[in-house]
Design a protein around this motif. Structure first.
Motif, PDB file in Angstrom:
ATOM      1  N   ARG A   1       0.831  -1.205   0.000  1.00  0.00           N
ATOM      2  CA  ARG A   1       0.000   0.000   0.000  1.00  0.00           C
ATOM      3  C   ARG A   1       0.865   1.254   0.000  1.00  0.00           C
ATOM      4  O   ARG A   1       0.577   2.218  -0.730  1.00  0.00           O
ATOM      5  CB  ARG A   1      -0.893   0.004   1.235  1.00  0.00           C
ATOM      6  CG  ARG A   1      -1.988  -1.033   1.243  1.00  0.00           C
ATOM      7  CD  ARG A   1      -2.922  -0.825   2.412  1.00  0.00           C
ATOM      8  NE  ARG A   1      -3.648   0.438   2.295  1.00  0.00           N
ATOM      9  CZ  ARG A   1      -4.395   0.951   3.266  1.00  0.00           C
ATOM     10  NH1 ARG A   1      -4.477   0.329   4.442  1.00  0.00           N
ATOM     11  NH2 ARG A   1      -5.045   2.094   3.095  1.00  0.00           N
TER      12      ARG A   1
ATOM     13  N   LEU B   1      -0.482   8.162   9.579  1.00  0.00           N
ATOM     14  CA  LEU B   1      -1.349   8.189   8.398  1.00  0.00           C
ATOM     15  C   LEU B   1      -2.277   6.978   8.385  1.00  0.00           C
ATOM     16  O   LEU B   1      -3.457   7.096   8.047  1.00  0.00           O
ATOM     17  CB  LEU B   1      -0.495   8.221   7.127  1.00  0.00           C
ATOM     18  CG  LEU B   1       0.315   9.497   6.891  1.00  0.00           C
ATOM     19  CD1 LEU B   1       1.161   9.361   5.643  1.00  0.00           C
ATOM     20  CD2 LEU B   1      -0.611  10.697   6.778  1.00  0.00           C
ATOM     21  N   GLU B   2      -1.748   5.797   8.749  1.00  0.00           N
ATOM     22  CA  GLU B   2      -2.585   4.598   8.791  1.00  0.00           C
ATOM     23  C   GLU B   2      -3.656   4.716   9.864  1.00  0.00           C
ATOM     24  O   GLU B   2      -4.802   4.285   9.665  1.00  0.00           O
ATOM     25  CB  GLU B   2      -1.707   3.370   9.051  1.00  0.00           C
ATOM     26  CG  GLU B   2      -0.811   3.021   7.880  1.00  0.00           C
ATOM     27  CD  GLU B   2       0.276   2.028   8.268  1.00  0.00           C
ATOM     28  OE1 GLU B   2       0.327   1.643   9.448  1.00  0.00           O
ATOM     29  OE2 GLU B   2       1.068   1.646   7.387  1.00  0.00           O
TER      30      GLU B   2
ATOM     31  N   HIS C   1      -5.152   7.359  10.832  1.00  0.00           N
ATOM     32  CA  HIS C   1      -6.151   8.352  10.456  1.00  0.00           C
ATOM     33  C   HIS C   1      -6.737   8.078   9.081  1.00  0.00           C
ATOM     34  O   HIS C   1      -7.352   8.968   8.481  1.00  0.00           O
ATOM     35  CB  HIS C   1      -5.536   9.761  10.495  1.00  0.00           C
ATOM     36  CG  HIS C   1      -5.212  10.221  11.879  1.00  0.00           C
ATOM     37  ND1 HIS C   1      -4.064   9.825  12.548  1.00  0.00           N
ATOM     38  CD2 HIS C   1      -5.903  11.037  12.744  1.00  0.00           C
ATOM     39  CE1 HIS C   1      -4.035  10.383  13.753  1.00  0.00           C
ATOM     40  NE2 HIS C   1      -5.131  11.120  13.896  1.00  0.00           N
ATOM     41  N   SER C   2      -6.565   6.855   8.580  1.00  0.00           N
ATOM     42  CA  SER C   2      -7.133   6.471   7.292  1.00  0.00           C
ATOM     43  C   SER C   2      -8.219   5.436   7.503  1.00  0.00           C
ATOM     44  O   SER C   2      -8.164   4.640   8.436  1.00  0.00           O
ATOM     45  CB  SER C   2      -6.048   5.881   6.371  1.00  0.00           C
ATOM     46  OG  SER C   2      -5.046   6.823   6.124  1.00  0.00           O
ATOM     47  N   HIS C   3      -9.232   5.473   6.623  1.00  0.00           N
ATOM     48  CA  HIS C   3     -10.262   4.452   6.651  1.00  0.00           C
ATOM     49  C   HIS C   3      -9.722   3.169   6.035  1.00  0.00           C
ATOM     50  O   HIS C   3      -8.656   3.166   5.407  1.00  0.00           O
ATOM     51  CB  HIS C   3     -11.504   4.930   5.892  1.00  0.00           C
ATOM     52  CG  HIS C   3     -12.076   6.207   6.436  1.00  0.00           C
ATOM     53  ND1 HIS C   3     -12.463   6.353   7.746  1.00  0.00           N
ATOM     54  CD2 HIS C   3     -12.306   7.417   5.835  1.00  0.00           C
ATOM     55  CE1 HIS C   3     -12.923   7.576   7.949  1.00  0.00           C
ATOM     56  NE2 HIS C   3     -12.819   8.252   6.806  1.00  0.00           N
TER      57      HIS C   3
ATOM     58  N   GLU D   1      -9.239   3.359   2.101  1.00  0.00           N
ATOM     59  CA  GLU D   1      -8.611   4.531   1.496  1.00  0.00           C
ATOM     60  C   GLU D   1      -7.139   4.594   1.880  1.00  0.00           C
ATOM     61  O   GLU D   1      -6.680   3.928   2.805  1.00  0.00           O
ATOM     62  CB  GLU D   1      -9.317   5.804   1.943  1.00  0.00           C
ATOM     63  CG  GLU D   1      -9.077   6.170   3.400  1.00  0.00           C
ATOM     64  CD  GLU D   1      -9.597   7.539   3.758  1.00  0.00           C
ATOM     65  OE1 GLU D   1     -10.033   8.266   2.845  1.00  0.00           O
ATOM     66  OE2 GLU D   1      -9.548   7.909   4.944  1.00  0.00           O
ATOM     67  N   TRP D   2      -6.392   5.423   1.118  1.00  0.00           N
ATOM     68  CA  TRP D   2      -4.971   5.608   1.334  1.00  0.00           C
ATOM     69  C   TRP D   2      -4.583   6.937   0.706  1.00  0.00           C
ATOM     70  O   TRP D   2      -5.274   7.436  -0.196  1.00  0.00           O
ATOM     71  CB  TRP D   2      -4.222   4.440   0.706  1.00  0.00           C
ATOM     72  CG  TRP D   2      -2.802   4.245   1.211  1.00  0.00           C
ATOM     73  CD1 TRP D   2      -1.693   4.143   0.449  1.00  0.00           C
ATOM     74  CD2 TRP D   2      -2.366   4.119   2.565  1.00  0.00           C
ATOM     75  NE1 TRP D   2      -0.587   3.949   1.225  1.00  0.00           N
ATOM     76  CE2 TRP D   2      -0.971   3.937   2.549  1.00  0.00           C
ATOM     77  CE3 TRP D   2      -3.010   4.154   3.787  1.00  0.00           C
ATOM     78  CZ2 TRP D   2      -0.205   3.786   3.693  1.00  0.00           C
ATOM     79  CZ3 TRP D   2      -2.261   4.007   4.927  1.00  0.00           C
ATOM     80  CH2 TRP D   2      -0.885   3.820   4.883  1.00  0.00           C
ATOM     81  N   PRO D   3      -3.540   7.574   1.192  1.00  0.00           N
ATOM     82  CA  PRO D   3      -3.223   8.899   0.620  1.00  0.00           C
ATOM     83  C   PRO D   3      -3.022   8.855  -0.901  1.00  0.00           C
ATOM     84  O   PRO D   3      -2.515   7.885  -1.457  1.00  0.00           O
ATOM     85  CB  PRO D   3      -1.926   9.274   1.348  1.00  0.00           C
ATOM     86  CG  PRO D   3      -1.958   8.498   2.613  1.00  0.00           C
ATOM     87  CD  PRO D   3      -2.636   7.217   2.274  1.00  0.00           C
ATOM     88  N   TRP D   4      -3.446   9.913  -1.522  1.00  0.00           N
ATOM     89  CA  TRP D   4      -3.291  10.065  -2.975  1.00  0.00           C
ATOM     90  C   TRP D   4      -1.829  10.369  -3.309  1.00  0.00           C
ATOM     91  O   TRP D   4      -1.224   9.743  -4.152  1.00  0.00           O
ATOM     92  CB  TRP D   4      -4.250  11.177  -3.415  1.00  0.00           C
ATOM     93  CG  TRP D   4      -4.120  11.652  -4.811  1.00  0.00           C
ATOM     94  CD1 TRP D   4      -3.724  10.939  -5.898  1.00  0.00           C
ATOM     95  CD2 TRP D   4      -4.385  12.966  -5.267  1.00  0.00           C
ATOM     96  NE1 TRP D   4      -3.735  11.721  -7.008  1.00  0.00           N
ATOM     97  CE2 TRP D   4      -4.145  12.982  -6.651  1.00  0.00           C
ATOM     98  CE3 TRP D   4      -4.832  14.131  -4.646  1.00  0.00           C
ATOM     99  CZ2 TRP D   4      -4.320  14.125  -7.424  1.00  0.00           C
ATOM    100  CZ3 TRP D   4      -5.017  15.252  -5.408  1.00  0.00           C
ATOM    101  CH2 TRP D   4      -4.753  15.255  -6.786  1.00  0.00           C
TER     102      TRP D   4
ATOM    103  N   PHE E   1      -5.668  13.185   0.652  1.00  0.00           N
ATOM    104  CA  PHE E   1      -6.673  12.141   0.473  1.00  0.00           C
ATOM    105  C   PHE E   1      -7.709  12.638  -0.531  1.00  0.00           C
ATOM    106  O   PHE E   1      -7.583  13.745  -1.085  1.00  0.00           O
ATOM    107  CB  PHE E   1      -7.331  11.796   1.814  1.00  0.00           C
ATOM    108  CG  PHE E   1      -6.414  11.121   2.779  1.00  0.00           C
ATOM    109  CD1 PHE E   1      -6.400   9.743   2.887  1.00  0.00           C
ATOM    110  CD2 PHE E   1      -5.552  11.857   3.583  1.00  0.00           C
ATOM    111  CE1 PHE E   1      -5.559   9.105   3.783  1.00  0.00           C
ATOM    112  CE2 PHE E   1      -4.711  11.229   4.471  1.00  0.00           C
ATOM    113  CZ  PHE E   1      -4.705   9.850   4.572  1.00  0.00           C
TER     114      PHE E   1
ATOM    115  N   THR F   1      -5.987  17.843  10.410  1.00  0.00           N
ATOM    116  CA  THR F   1      -6.762  17.450   9.232  1.00  0.00           C
ATOM    117  C   THR F   1      -7.519  18.662   8.696  1.00  0.00           C
ATOM    118  O   THR F   1      -8.149  19.401   9.469  1.00  0.00           O
ATOM    119  CB  THR F   1      -7.749  16.329   9.587  1.00  0.00           C
ATOM    120  OG1 THR F   1      -7.022  15.220  10.116  1.00  0.00           O
ATOM    121  CG2 THR F   1      -8.525  15.871   8.361  1.00  0.00           C
TER     122      THR F   1
END
Length: 419
Positions: free
Chosen positions: A213, A232-233, A235-237, A240-243, A258, A285
């Protein structure tokens, strides 16, 4: 009772008294002498009116005579010389020779006299029945004692065998328990090793998944630290993952984009210290709908990327070196401290600029309202309405433009249109 020269009166009386319980009824001691015999060990002789007896003086009362011969069974007796000693040897009427030990020179005439007298007189006639009864009783008692001894020996043997069997079973049981314990320990170790291997494989798979990922994320700047990835992990669903991610080349933090928000993460040793949260971290955020603009204030080499929102209006100039002479949490214009600022070199900013421009378009799209206009369907005026529409479709079917299924479908659509 006569006593040989080598025996003291007290000793002779003691011997005879102790021996009295082993004499036949009516048997009396005539003479007492000393001897020295090895087999069996004896140190005293008694000549009675019925027989010759040899014994051990210290235990004669308990054990009785060691050996003896009846008067009627004496064929002859001799004092045989063996080395420097003279041994009394009695030959029985059956030819058996019995040794009664060494006799001193001073006692030989005494012993010889009474042995001649005993062999000449013979066994008293009136004593035979009583002697036989006593011998029978003694034999019975001896047999009973022997049987008792044999029973005790058998009992002791069985008990010893039972103890040995119990010990053997106990040893086998302990060995079996030890083997089972070792087997359980081996099984537990194998299970623990298997569980550890599964956990290792799961951890490797999870790490591989995470690395996969992470590898899909476009990164601008230095390597993203493990602490930053972890934030980052967290605070991610799940889906989803950072763009893309921009990492400050001045250890000032990480910007992650994101689909619907931006995040600025300031963590790690130096970064958290510069952010005024040493040992911890700052995570901010910014939803796209709250972002008013993204501004970059650059100098010759370094600059600051600033996220503008209603809470962060950019009212002051936040350049790279502002607030450096103040404490971390008091530097209100320090980009290392401010949660909406990311210190960034100009060269790195230029590399990330295409993605930042796309980010601005996403921010703009998130602010564009969605307007849904519903236009009611009205029957066409002056065109004949439903009948005219069906007639036109029938002509197309007759001309071969529409087959049967297409004509039926179009007809149903026309009816729905005008109903």
């Amino acid at each position: 009772m006569q006593i040989a020269p080598s025996v003291k009166r007290r000793t002779a009386d003691k011997w005879v008294e102790a021996l009295a319980g082993h004499l036949y009824p009516g048997e009396i001691a005539w003479a007492v002498a000393s001897t020295s015999a090895m087999y069996p060990p004896c140190d005293g002789l008694v000549i009675t009116n019925a027989r010759l007896l040899a014994f051990t003086g210290r235990d004669v009362g308990a054990t009785g005579p060691k050996s003896g011969v009846d008067a009627d069974n004496i064929h002859r007796f001799d004092f045989t010389v063996y080395g420097s000693a003279k041994t009394l040897v009695v030959t029985t009427r059956s030819g058996q020779q019995m040794s009664f030990g060494s006799i001193g020179d001073e006692d030989m005439p005494f012993v010889g006299h009474y042995l001649h007298h005993l062999s000449a007189a013979g066994f008293p006639a009136g004593m035979r029945a009583a002697a036989d009864a006593q011998r029978a009783e003694a034999q019975t008692r001896s047999d009973a004692e022997r049987r008792a001894a044999e029973e005790r020996a058998e009992t002791a043997r069985r008990e010893a065998e039972e103890r040995a069997e119990a010990q053997r079973q106990d040893v086998q049981q302990r060995a079996h328990e030890k083997q089972q314990k070792a087997q359980r320990r081996d099984e537990e170790r194998a299970a623990a090793a298997e569980q550890k291997d599964r956990e290792r494989q799961a951890a490797e798979a999870e790490q591989e998944r995470i690395e996969g990922r992470r590898g899909q994320v476009e990164v601008f700047g230095p390597r993203v630290t493990k602490a930053a990835w972890r934030y980052l992990e967290q605070h991610s669903h799940a889906d989803e993952w950072p763009w893309f991610v921009v990492v400050s080349d001045s250890m000032g933090g990480v910007l992650a984009a994101f689909e619907d928000r931006l995040m600025i993460v300031k963590t790690g040793g130096y970064t958290s210290f510069m952010a005024g949260s040493f040992g911890g971290g700052r995570v901010t955020t910014f939803p796209y709908t709250d972002i008013t603009n993204i501004e970059f204030n650059g100098a010759i080499v370094n600059g600051v990327l600033e996220i503008l929102t209603p809470s962060y209006q950019g009212s002051a100039q936040h350049d790279f070196w502002r607030g450096a002479n103040k404490s971390r949490n008091k530097a209100a214009d320090d980009p290392f401290t401010l949660s909406n600022c990311l210190p960034l070199g100009k060269a790195l900013y230029k590399r990330a600029l295409p993605r930042l421009n796309e980010l601005l378009r996403k921010i703009a799209d998130s602010k564009r309202p969605n307007i849904v206009v519903q236009v009611p369907t009205q029957p066409q005026s002056g065109g004949g309405g439903l009948a005219e529409e069906i007639r036109r479709l029938a002509d197309l079917h007759a001309e071969g433009v529409l087959d049967v299924d297409e004509f039926a479908t179009a007809k149903r659509a026309a009816i729905r249109k005008y109903s």
